[in-house]
Design an enzyme around this catalytic site. Sequence first.
Site, PDB file in Angstrom:
ATOM      1  CG  HIS A   1     -18.120 -43.211  10.872  1.00 35.88           C
ATOM      2  ND1 HIS A   1     -17.073 -43.136   9.980  1.00 35.88           N
ATOM      3  CD2 HIS A   1     -18.754 -42.024  10.794  1.00 35.88           C
ATOM      4  CE1 HIS A   1     -17.070 -41.949   9.396  1.00 35.88           C
ATOM      5  NE2 HIS A   1     -18.095 -41.259   9.861  1.00 35.88           N
TER       6      HIS A   1
ATOM      7  CG  HIS B   1     -23.693 -38.695   7.088  1.00 34.80           C
ATOM      8  ND1 HIS B   1     -23.270 -37.422   6.734  1.00 34.80           N
ATOM      9  CD2 HIS B   1     -23.897 -38.640   8.427  1.00 34.80           C
ATOM     10  CE1 HIS B   1     -23.213 -36.652   7.806  1.00 34.80           C
ATOM     11  NE2 HIS B   1     -23.601 -37.361   8.844  1.00 34.80           N
TER      12      HIS B   1
ATOM     13  CG  HIS C   1     -26.025 -40.370  12.351  1.00 31.01           C
ATOM     14  ND1 HIS C   1     -24.810 -40.556  12.961  1.00 31.01           N
ATOM     15  CD2 HIS C   1     -25.851 -39.334  11.483  1.00 31.01           C
ATOM     16  CE1 HIS C   1     -23.942 -39.676  12.491  1.00 31.01           C
ATOM     17  NE2 HIS C   1     -24.542 -38.925  11.592  1.00 31.01           N
TER      18      HIS C   1
ATOM     19  CG  HIS D   1     -26.989 -35.586   9.839  1.00 34.52           C
ATOM     20  ND1 HIS D   1     -26.046 -35.918  10.789  1.00 34.52           N
ATOM     21  CD2 HIS D   1     -28.169 -35.469  10.509  1.00 34.52           C
ATOM     22  CE1 HIS D   1     -26.622 -35.991  11.979  1.00 34.52           C
ATOM     23  NE2 HIS D   1     -27.906 -35.730  11.829  1.00 34.52           N
TER      24      HIS D   1
ATOM     25  CB  THR E   1     -23.204 -35.225  15.170  1.00 31.53           C
ATOM     26  OG1 THR E   1     -23.260 -35.967  13.938  1.00 31.53           O
ATOM     27  CG2 THR E   1     -24.286 -34.156  15.193  1.00 31.53           C
TER      28      THR E   1
END
Length: 280
Positions: free
Chosen positions: A104, A130, A132, A149, A221
């Site tokens: 993910h 990581h 997003h 993040h 999140t």
Amino acid sequence: MKHQKLLTKFLSNLLILVTILLLSTTTWTIAQEVEDEHEFDYIKGSKKGPSHWGELKKEWAACKNGRMQSPIDMSSHRVRIVPKLGRLQKNYKPQNATLKNRGHDIQVKWEGEAGSININGTDFFLHQAHWHSPSEHTINGRRYDMEVHMVHESSKRNGKSKIAVVGLLYKIGRPDPLLAKLSKYIKRMVDVEAERGIGVIDPFKIKFDGKKYYRYIGSLTVPPCTQGVIWTINKKIRSVSRAQMKLFREAVHDHAERNARPIQLLNKREIHLYGQKPKE
């Protein structure tokens, strides 16, 4: 005027301290992000999508019922300017790291102590970073192309620790130097949940100046959406090339190509903007 500035600084620090103390006395404990991405996804309308995360497991109830969830929109009319409180204190150091495709997202995890940031006298130690895409947080409703993040955790006290996350937003432009270094490894793990050593990575290569930033109390999140996270979002927008963004999207599984959780309700939380001079 001097006394007013000192009072503003004192009240702002007091508010954050009280919030943290209240959260630390509740029954929840810090939970790490879920590693098994098969348990949830980002597809709109999916039974495992963001609107259903809080129903999938009892431990994930905060994803649905929590009133301090992330991400949020940093809208100008909601932000309270707190001038001249100093830049974010960073004490990072280069350390061996691994790169992991978690399905993910793409994560860099430091194997040893990679340093810390200091927030109101507490040291939060860096564990992983990581990405997003698109960004999860928005500014005045604008969603950017990527967001990183940097996840930090404090030392345990009474068996509990606290989490602080530093976020940076990216827009399409010049290539990011660190992502350029990571790209050769990511290309080898497209659609493959793998982890590889990538040598020494200096956290300072994730460039945020810490002079102007947003601060609020939110959550992780991804499930379990643990609350009480201290968020610091850098105001300066960094750049990433379109090819770099595309690679990060291609590398993860199809259901996570756009791995941004929808914006959550603010629920009367305060958002502080540090280092911005108030308008005359």
